[in-house]
Design a protein around this motif. Sequence first.
Motif, PDB file in Angstrom:
ATOM      1  N   PRO A 884       0.835  -1.214   0.000  1.00 61.52           N
ATOM      2  CA  PRO A 884       0.000   0.000   0.000  1.00 61.52           C
ATOM      3  C   PRO A 884       0.863   1.255   0.000  1.00 61.52           C
ATOM      4  N   MET A 885       0.435   2.257  -0.757  1.00 60.32           N
ATOM      5  CA  MET A 885       1.153   3.523  -0.833  1.00 60.32           C
ATOM      6  C   MET A 885       0.230   4.652  -0.397  1.00 60.32           C
ATOM      7  N   GLU A 886       0.812   5.654   0.288  1.00 60.27           N
ATOM      8  CA  GLU A 886       0.023   6.772   0.806  1.00 60.27           C
ATOM      9  C   GLU A 886      -0.385   7.695  -0.328  1.00 60.27           C
ATOM     10  N   LEU A 887      -1.684   7.968  -0.394  1.00 61.17           N
ATOM     11  CA  LEU A 887      -2.219   8.858  -1.425  1.00 61.17           C
ATOM     12  C   LEU A 887      -2.426  10.261  -0.869  1.00 61.17           C
ATOM     13  N   MET A 888      -2.952  10.337   0.348  1.00 59.14           N
ATOM     14  CA  MET A 888      -3.139  11.635   1.009  1.00 59.14           C
ATOM     15  C   MET A 888      -2.442  11.588   2.359  1.00 59.14           C
ATOM     16  N   ASP A 889      -1.634  12.595   2.610  1.00 57.13           N
ATOM     17  CA  ASP A 889      -0.952  12.710   3.894  1.00 57.13           C
ATOM     18  C   ASP A 889      -1.995  12.984   4.977  1.00 57.13           C
ATOM     19  N   GLY A 890      -2.156  12.041   5.880  1.00 61.04           N
ATOM     20  CA  GLY A 890      -3.183  12.191   6.905  1.00 61.04           C
ATOM     21  C   GLY A 890      -2.860  13.244   7.933  1.00 61.04           C
ATOM     22  N   ASP A 891      -1.567  13.524   8.161  1.00 57.35           N
ATOM     23  CA  ASP A 891      -1.192  14.542   9.138  1.00 57.35           C
ATOM     24  C   ASP A 891      -1.344  15.950   8.575  1.00 57.35           C
ATOM     25  N   GLN A 940      -3.208  -5.521   3.042  1.00 58.17           N
ATOM     26  CA  GLN A 940      -2.334  -5.336   4.199  1.00 58.17           C
ATOM     27  C   GLN A 940      -2.485  -3.959   4.808  1.00 58.17           C
ATOM     28  N   PHE A 941      -3.676  -3.355   4.697  1.00 62.94           N
ATOM     29  CA  PHE A 941      -3.874  -2.060   5.332  1.00 62.94           C
ATOM     30  C   PHE A 941      -3.769  -2.229   6.842  1.00 62.94           C
ATOM     31  N   ALA A 942      -3.110  -1.272   7.487  1.00 62.43           N
ATOM     32  CA  ALA A 942      -2.845  -1.389   8.922  1.00 62.43           C
ATOM     33  C   ALA A 942      -4.131  -1.350   9.715  1.00 62.43           C
ATOM     34  N   VAL A 943      -4.297  -2.351  10.579  1.00 58.53           N
ATOM     35  CA  VAL A 943      -5.462  -2.358  11.476  1.00 58.53           C
ATOM     36  C   VAL A 943      -5.023  -2.589  12.915  1.00 58.53           C
TER      37      VAL A 943
END
Length: 1875
Positions: A884-891, A940-943
């Motif tokens: 998985p790759m980050e599309l939008m920076d959540g911070d 494999q999204f973090a849970v």
Amino acid sequence: MKRKKNSEAGRWGKPKTKSMSKKKGSRCFSWLCCCCSRRNCAAESDSVNKTGDVQDPETNNENTRGGCQAKSLMAAANDKEKEMENTDKIENKCDPLNEASGTKHSEKNEDSTVHESEIRSLPSATCEKGGIDMDTSGNKNKLSVNITKEDRNQCDEDSKSVLRKLHMQQQKLSPPDRLQTGPPMKKDHETSETDLAHTFLYNNEIPAAKEREESEIEPLIPSMTNVKVNLEKSVPEMKVKCDSLNEPGGTDHTEKNDDIKKLESEFESVLSATYEKGAIDMQMDGNKNKDSGKISDEINMRNQFQRQTKSLYVRLHLQDKLDLTLSLADFLKISPAVEQDHETYEKDLAHTFLQRLMMLDYRARYIPVKQIRAEMSQSQTVPVLEISDTEDNDFDALFSSSVDSDHSKQTHVHPMDVQMAVYHCSDSFLKQNMVTKLSQCQYALPLLVPDPVTMDIECPLWTFRQIIKTWKITQTKDNSNIVTMKNMPIYKAETPMVSFFRLGSLSVSKSQLMNTLINDRHSTFFHRNCPGSTKSHHLMDGVAEIAWYCPAGKPNDNFTDCTAFCNLHGDALLIEKQRDILTEKSSVNVVLLPTLEKGDKSWAVISDLLKSPKPLICLITDNDCGAVQMKEGKYRIGLKDRSQADVSENLKRIIREILSGPHQSFQLETMADVSEIRVDEDDKVCQKGKSAALNIVNLLQGMDVSKIKDQFLPCQGELWHKWCRINKELYHLKGNIEEEKCKKEKELEKIRQDQCTASCSELMKLFNENLSSLPTTEKQYFLKWTQILIDALSTDDLSSILQYYDEKWSEVLDLKKKHDKSDLLKFKQSELEEISNKLQSATFGLEHIFREMGQIYEAHKALNQTDWSKYPELAAELMISGHPMELMDGDAGHVPLTWISSLLDEVIRKLGDQRVFVLSVLGVQSSGKSTMLNAMFGLQFAVSAGRCTKGAFMQLVKVSEEMKKDFQFDYVLVVDTEGLRALELAGNTTLHHDNELATFVVGLGNMTLINIFGENPADMQDVLQIVVQAFMRMKKVKLSPSCVFVHQNVTDIAAAEKNMDGKRRLQEKLDQMTKLAAKEEVCGAECFSDVIAFDVQKDVKYFAQLWEGSPPMAPPNPGYSESIQDLKNFILSKASQSAGMTLSHFKTKIQDLWNALMNEHFVFSFKNTLEIAVYRKLEVQYGNWTWNLRSNMLTIENQLHTRVENGDIDKVEVSFLNKEMSKTYEEIRNNLTTYFEDKREKETLVQWRGRFEQKIKEFHDELVKGAKRKLEEVLQQKKVCKKLDAQKTEFERNLLQKSKELAHQLKDKVKDEEELEKQFKSVWSHWVNELTADTKPIEDIKLEEDQFNVLKELGIEWTYVSESRSSRRYRNISSIGDYSDYVSFTKHQVHCDTSQQSQIKSLAKQYYAQLKKYMTSLQHEDQQLIRSLTENVEAQCINAIKSKPVATRGYSPTYLLEMAKSVKKEVTEFDSKWKYSLKKEFTVDLLLYVFHRADSWLSESHKKYKMNNDAVTYLESKKTQYYNIFRSFCKGSSSAVVFAELICEKLKVSIVKAACNMAAIDLAGEMRSNFPAFNGNRLNLEKHVLKSLAEKKDFDGFITYIHHPRKHVETFIKEEVNKYIFTDHKDKALNILKKNVEDMCKLVSQALFTATDKVKTNGGDIDMWLQQFSSLLKNDLTFETICSQNFSDINNFDFFKEEIEKGLKISNIPPGHEEFREKPHKILIDQLSNCCWVKCPFCSAVCTNTIKDHSPEDHSVLFHRSTSVNGVHYRNSVELCVEFCTTNVSSDRRFYPRGDSEELIPYKLYRTAGKGFEDWSITPDGSNLTYWKWFVSKFRTELENHYKLKFGDRSKILDAWALYTKEQAIQSLDEMYNM
């Protein structure tokens, strides 16, 4: 072979034995075995295993282990043993576990009629080279047997019969016979009896089915019924009593008879004659050397095992996967759907197992198998025997052991063989994923695994690395339980471990017993009774499985801490290596075994365990003793005749007891130190990846996790966030656009330069070098290890921070519950905020490293530095591989467009411009979005790891080749997002962020899963409205997505069928929102589907809840995985109709969508107007409900008040009031239920239902408590007045008598009225003084004098008091605009720093006056602090003084002293904490102001007290009444006339009083219903208050309203009520009052008639009449005591009644409020003012929520004001701020939350400013209400003078504002209200 079921079978722990059976004409002999009182457990076990009724899976594969034993002999022995146990002559007393070591006890039991002998020791039967070696050497016993000649002949005949059955009657077998070539033997098929011997020799085993296994032994045993009979006749009677406790160790109570020896010899000869060499050789001397046989056995066993393993792999179609070629990539793709409830072909078992496991379906172990052969497909039919119809044939058929059916049928594969076969064929990454999923399914995990080829033992430590366990530990401290949560990778956890293993073949299922310790509702360990279990398995013997019990912190936890349980499969006697490892590592060892002889093979193992200091629990299968501790740490429990639950509870108790003391801990990582085994992580490739990861993680060791990102990942911190902020400003330029744009672009470039400078951290260098240089597999290991080690690094810190956060949050909640508003609460809340910030900083994972890569690339790309172009390529490779790759920076809440675009370009370059179907998910936080996607696609999204998803992530899922024909795309691109409404993010995000994310995600996907936790869509309604309007505004990106609603956690899965009406209402709601948005956007959309492709019938799905039980031990619900599969099929079905989009289109779409979002900030703050409208209606309805309750309670109060005053009741109970209110209350509750259930908006209303039901209940209870309090005050007052009441009768009698006497004296002497009055007055004072001579009068209070004394006592200088009183300055202290004159700035000099002071000195002298004013003026925030202090002190003092019992006990000067001290204390405390000092004048003015506010109430209350308790005052009030009586007597009126006049006077007062009390309620109700200002909600009242202010143009009224809104509104209500009653609707009010008077007069007339009639009937006197009349009116009218003593001569009661009726006419009704006990305006104030009065922190607009405590709803107001109205000005300036707060929150401006704040808070993030800001919802509507623009323009000068501030250049009032008229201002109020 025929079978007979054991009559005693069925109880757990009791073997089910089956007796030997015979054919017709043969006889059967039963053999018995007994060692002392110990029943030979091995024999029992063998018997059980032979029959197949009870068998442990780990004991099933006996043929491969060479453990074949003479089980039919044991069965016969057990049957005979039961016969002996049932006789009356048996005495069997033996406790084998308590006897001394080495002691043997033999028991021989005699029956008086049946003589039986027992063999001392039955020869053990072990399978060696296909033969059974029965060896009892060195342990022979003697039996006396009398065998006759006939018996011997019978034995010979039976032997010949056996040989005939085996076709061996005329042949002897020799070794060459085995070597001859013959027809091939069918392996794994049943063998007929005729071929049994040949097959036995050929394969060294008998591969018959379990049902046929008894035929292995049956031919070996002659039918010896006659022998049995003769034994019974000839064995002498024996009786043995064995007491293990009383006999010395070593004593052997054994008797043998010579006859028994002969019988043994003959039995040996029979067997020897039957099988020679290759057959069964029964040895009795024990001297034969077996070494060569054992070696041969091992070779044969290994060869046989490998053949069986290979056969297993072939059956599962895994023969080509033996080189570990199964990988994650094989399963992380879109494949054909798995049928949940259909049988699977054997060849597909492995694939189906893994697919279902990936979906968290724990039923993956229990997959039904479909037979391949046609005849097998009909195996459901029952075979039919063909027999003739005779009684004998029926009997034979009943016990026949075979039928004419296909015996070659192959048993299906054991479920655990499927699991282990897949495990052995998988590469390490698939193994890790598989074990992680098994753990999530709450299954046991392989800990020690024998290699199926080399038989080496391996510990798969790598597979445990991703498993995170969470549990709660309960500890007792200070008599209270403290629950601590732990969350950590399981390989790091140090826990106790309890190991289980068995010795020998047992009837008890060890695995099933272990399950009861962990989760008795779930088969953590597979056992024989699980679905799909078979009689044999190949890959589980020697496997040690481990599972952890994780407590939930509840009282019913099995264990108080996390505990590991290890299960060694197979006979531990034969698995020495694993056994030794586990016993060494365990905290507790649990052994299942039978009763042992000292010479048994298991004896040495048990002996070692008993000598070991480690705790040991022995579970003895054939012993019925209870749980006993033999010595310290050594326990035994008998299992025989014991229930499973009983044993389990005993076992839990013992284990808890052991673990409560010191014990050894177990940690998975320590398995790497065990020398006898191999660890999978020792693989070179794995080690290289780990080494590379450790180099990175070692850099971070010892660091505070919250500091890591700042030090090693600087580009994504403040620099990146600042860049995002300035980049957004480019879309909202102000002022000189070009100049501003250029300036901001330079700032952005500067930030990029700073990022480039900071981008060379050691961590990133190492990370990128490894990504670039490592081969593919090592790179995978490297990434996995990096993720594992980083998670482990942060887990401890996260857990401790979360624990600390929880503790502080609990402390804050406790303070809030206590309504503690002290600084302690603020301090705790600030601590909580700090912890929250630290929690965000401590969140560190692999995604942050990739984010840093992106920022480094963007920075260098912006500066045209191309040497970093490899970064997107590296990331693209990972994305293609499924990372998985980050599309939008959540911070930062920002999409790094440059990085994402380059990344996708690289993916396109490597894959081609493939078509993708974009599936996005949206939902509230922790609603299971990531879990759902992971289960659906194996992602494999973090849970876990203590974090929820932040921002948005994308992952590619490949479509398999076989599925591509059904789709028009090659990949599914899944976008997972962070949750909306993330509570822990409240300090770092706003509604804006959620709205932005929602719009982005929905617009991005071809399909969006809108995930709702539960069935109510109201939670998502606001988000949907925003999305609808946003899509209408973003035409240029041409969005056309579809959406599917997923309702998770639905308890009733049938809700999909039951909720058709709910679907319809959802559709209507969405259509309404679409029309609402269409009006705003001038769009022609009519329904929701015009904007988003949506079919409410198909696009709404329902999910079962995730867990089957309560976590942490609950497995996933199978219904959840079924829902996952159904949803996946539905998605793919819809996707098959879509062409998706190309990757290049996807890239462009991201850019277009994000740029559109940048341009439309106001969309994301769109308020849910539909919800607001529904809530407003609900508020109105709530007002109606509460008014009905209040008016009913007021009516009840009136009735009870009358009864109290009449002395009818002396106590008021809450239960009585509840009963009186019950009818109305129930009606209201029914109305509420109807409103919430029948309204069209019920889906929206449902979110408030519980809260409003609670509010109605609270309101009802508060009314009851208030009524009780008021009535108790009346009762208390009645008691206080008791003395005066007692005197009143005497006063009346004397006054009547004196009046009568005086009248007689003056009769006919005084004709003039004036003279008559003069005569009366001359004696009245004398009468009063005479009657009150003994009573001390109550004096009037002197408040001014008392106030002077109080101020003097407090040390207040009189000059300050005199000055304030003379100027009346104190009266305005609560409403003045500038408190600077009350403040001394010398405490900390002036409030500017040194640089400011120097700057001030350098300025020109002409500005001195202005600068001086600036230096001695307060900031707005400080002004508000003083104003709040004044308001709070006033409220506290008034409430305190009103709580004093002045009206019942009188006034005391101490009340003023207490109040004054309270004021001084509050001021002193405020002064001590403030940066400036308050002058003495402030304290004096505040004291005088509080005294002034309390004066009127004290005077009125004391007056009431004096009236009720002072005799003189009471008598003076009766002067007119007795003058009238005196005058009547003077005129010669009769007693009847005078008494009638007296009664009428009293009745008139009571009637008017009662009518007024009723009228007060009626008038309030009339205005509540019909007066426009009072007949709506709080917002409606606010509108009319503002209209009234505008009409009056009263600036002082405006100021009062602005600073003291409640006081002004209450004044407004009072004025409007008075105006309504006495002016505008005077006639209506008078008519209401007259009607009430008429009603009361009717009651009096009826009472007169009834009383008179009764007195006349009974011949009564005036006393009787008065008593009757009073009793009839006591519930409706207060009736003062009347003395009838002077009117005893009245006897004409009809005349008397007529006189009363004549005088009762009431013509004049008092016009004022004096007669109202509860004033109408007071009733309406209580009703309308009991709402929220919290003011906006910026403009002081009052929250318009009708409910006082409306949490969790935010405070809100529809029309905010210009902040200048509240005196807000720029810091360090005298310029007023003219902006509206609704404009500020849509801008990027900032503010100081407090006067002493140095930190500026962005208006958009105003909620983060702390208390007073966090619970306000200020919508950036941009409307800027005309009303307040008119006010500011109209009263500009007044505002400047009031606040001593000016409107300057920065706060210039626009010319357009001056054009607004009063009428336009008032009209804007109506327009705003109707929106």
